[in-house]
Design a protein around this motif. Structure first.
Motif, PDB file in Angstrom:
ATOM      1  N   VAL A  16       0.950  -1.283   0.005  1.00 53.12           N
ATOM      2  CA  VAL A  16      -0.024   0.061  -0.103  1.00 53.12           C
ATOM      3  C   VAL A  16       1.095   1.164  -0.007  1.00 53.12           C
ATOM      4  N   HIS A  31      -4.816  -0.594   7.247  1.00 53.52           N
ATOM      5  CA  HIS A  31      -5.589  -0.946   5.957  1.00 53.52           C
ATOM      6  C   HIS A  31      -5.152  -1.978   5.166  1.00 53.52           C
ATOM      7  N   GLY A 145      -4.542  -0.159  -2.092  1.00 56.88           N
ATOM      8  CA  GLY A 145      -5.706  -0.979  -2.134  1.00 56.88           C
ATOM      9  C   GLY A 145      -5.700  -2.186  -1.138  1.00 56.88           C
ATOM     10  N   GLN A 146      -6.295  -3.424  -1.183  1.00 57.30           N
ATOM     11  CA  GLN A 146      -6.173  -4.263  -0.097  1.00 57.30           C
ATOM     12  C   GLN A 146      -6.101  -5.857  -1.094  1.00 57.30           C
ATOM     13  N   CYS A 195      -7.151  -3.510  -6.501  1.00 52.37           N
ATOM     14  CA  CYS A 195      -6.786  -2.009  -6.457  1.00 52.37           C
ATOM     15  C   CYS A 195      -7.656  -1.049  -6.236  1.00 52.37           C
ATOM     16  N   ALA A 196      -7.324   0.305  -5.653  1.00 52.00           N
ATOM     17  CA  ALA A 196      -8.304   1.104  -5.229  1.00 52.00           C
ATOM     18  C   ALA A 196      -8.926   1.732  -6.388  1.00 52.00           C
ATOM     19  N   ASP A 197      -8.345   1.621  -7.591  1.00 50.73           N
ATOM     20  CA  ASP A 197      -8.949   2.102  -8.974  1.00 50.73           C
ATOM     21  C   ASP A 197      -9.956   0.976  -9.663  1.00 50.73           C
TER      22      ASP A 197
END
Length: 466
Positions: A16, A31, A145-146, A195-197
């Motif tokens: 991250v 996170h 993201g995670q 991913c966050a996107d």
């Protein structure tokens, strides 16, 4: 079980993007599920003579803090000098640096990831040896993201649209890897990054097999008494140390889909060897049986059962075909959800209204855009008396824009026969005009009454007068 460790395995499973400074921010660690590292304590191994924190690796990666570590590797956040981008720099744990097997795995991971070019596989930027320390390193992209492991940590299943999207991305990443001659061999939730996107990436090629590497079978990496992989996500052929091919990775895809839909993997015993035995001998319960609270598309059920077939030759053979099937399922599910948002109402048309040639279905307007209320037809004007043979005009249909308003209310005109539109009030009854015979009767009674009064008055006058 001895396994290769990557930046995204265990506590270090999520690369991250962290805050600048000497350590990764606590919020980012929480996170990502990364173990906390306090300020000034970047290297928990005091015996490590080479701490990268605050140093520059290979003259171009300025390390700003440690992201995490596993049994084999340690991963740092770094800035690439000259390009102003954040990267993840991975090195071997100090206690494993002199182990030839670990070194071979480390280099094989770099070779495997370096072969693959796909938006659904983590990108490797660089690999080499630091001139100052002689330490091997791998530089790869940082991800925000995670991991799928974190996403499934609470045991809650994922929504079907998300399951299909994530699984299709995994399959596309594997298709690129297989085309490049790379078998992953350790596909599991910790090695899938959300991913966050919205993108999905396959990570950690630490125990990947290079299909064209003929020397691998004689290397100590695959000697007897070593079973490479994670028992809950291993194919039957890998569990029994038989030759593996692309279908072994696709078996793991079936297990991942199963866990995303149900919330738990099909084979989890708490014991590694019993889990391996279950992978070889037991059949996974159907998705509909394992998750009776949700509706499972039949096509998805068949796909998962085929991916989890015990015989490799009975499974789908190409990851691209699996991705295409998942895309088709995603489209079909969207169409079903769209159809569920449509309304169809059967209405009988009043007499005299022509029947439409086609059925019209319109979308239900949002609550904020509801159609205006329908106008009730005004009462009909009183009709003067007519000859019995004269036809009576039909009642007016209603408001001039009534037809448009009915369409806005998503009414579907269909059928034929008499009847009144349920959304329209029945036209008021028309007063009946008096008939000619009725008028004559009342005139006779009135004339008789007048004559009677006159006769009575004449009799009185005569009697009084005389």
């Amino acid at each position: 079980m001895d396994r290769a460790i990557h930046v995204h395995r265990g506590g270090a499973r999520a690369g991250v993007l962290a805050a600048r400074g000497d350590s990764v921010s606590a919020r980012a660690r929480e996170h990502a599920g990364i173990p906390s590292v306090t300020q000034g304590d970047h290297d928990p191994h005091p015996e490590d003579p080479i701490s990268l924190s605050g140093r520059t690796v290979a003259g171009r990666y300025r390390v700003v803090g440690m992201l995490g570590e596993g049994g084999i590797g340690k991963v740092y956040e770094a800035e690439q000098i000259g390009l102003d981008r954040q990267v993840a720099v991975k090195v071997i744990q100090p206690k494993r640096r002199n182990d030839p097997v670990t070194t071979q795995r480390f280099l094989r991971e770099a070779r495997a990831a370096g072969r693959i070019s796909s938006p659904h596989v983590v990108t490797l930027f660089d690999c080499g040896t630091d001139d100052g320390t002689g330490e091997l390193y791998i530089a790869m992209e940082m991800l925000l993201g995670q991991s799928l492991l974190s996403r499934l940590a609470d045991g809650e299943p994922m929504e079907l649209p998300e399951v299909l999207r994530v699984a299709a991305s995994i399959a596309r990443g594997l298709a690129a890897a297989h085309d490049a001659g790379v078998l992953h061999r350790d596909l599991k939730p910790a090695n899938i990054f959300l991913c966050a996107d919205g993108n999905v990436k396959v990570l950690d090629f630490g125990i990947a097999k290079l299909i064209d590497d003929r020397a691998e079978e004689g290397e100590p990496l695959t000697q007897v008494n070593r079973v490479l992989g994670t028992p809950m996500y291993m194919s039957p052929e890998a569990a029994t140390r038989r030759p593996v091919g692309p279908s072994a990775d696709l078996y793991a895809v079936g297990l991942l889909i199963y866990e995303m839909v149900v919330g738990a993997p099909p084979f989890r015993t708490g014991n590694a060897w019993k889990t391996l035995e279950a992978q070889v001998k037991e059949q996974a319960p159907p998705l509909g049986q394992a998750a009776p609270w949700r509706t499972i598309p039949e096509k998805l059920e068949r796909l998962v059962q085929s991916l989890l077939h015990k015989r490799p030759e009975q499974r789908p053979q190409r990851a691209s075909d699996v991705a295409a099937t998942l895309d088709e399922l995603s489209v079909e599910l969207k169409m079903q959800n769209s159809a569920a948002d449509r309304t169809e109402v059967e209405v009988r048309l009043p007499e005299g209204v022509p029947e439409p040639t086609a059925r019209i279905i319109t979308e239900r307007p949002p609550s904020s855009e509801r159609a205006p209320e329908l106008h009730t037809p005004p009462p009909a004007a009183e009709v003067p008396a007519q000859e019995p043979s004269a036809p009576i005009d039909p009642p007016p249909i209603g408001h001039p824009h009534e037809e448009d308003e009915l369409m806005a209310a998503t009414t579907v005109w269909a059928g034929s026969g008499a009847g009144v539109h349920p959304a329209r009030s029945a036209p008021p009854s028309r007063p009946t005009a008096p008939t000619r015979s009725g008028l004559n009767g009342r005139g006779l009674w009135l004339a008789a009454a007048i004559v009677g009064v006159l006769v009575f008055a004449a009799v009185l006058v005569v009697r009084i007068w005389f």
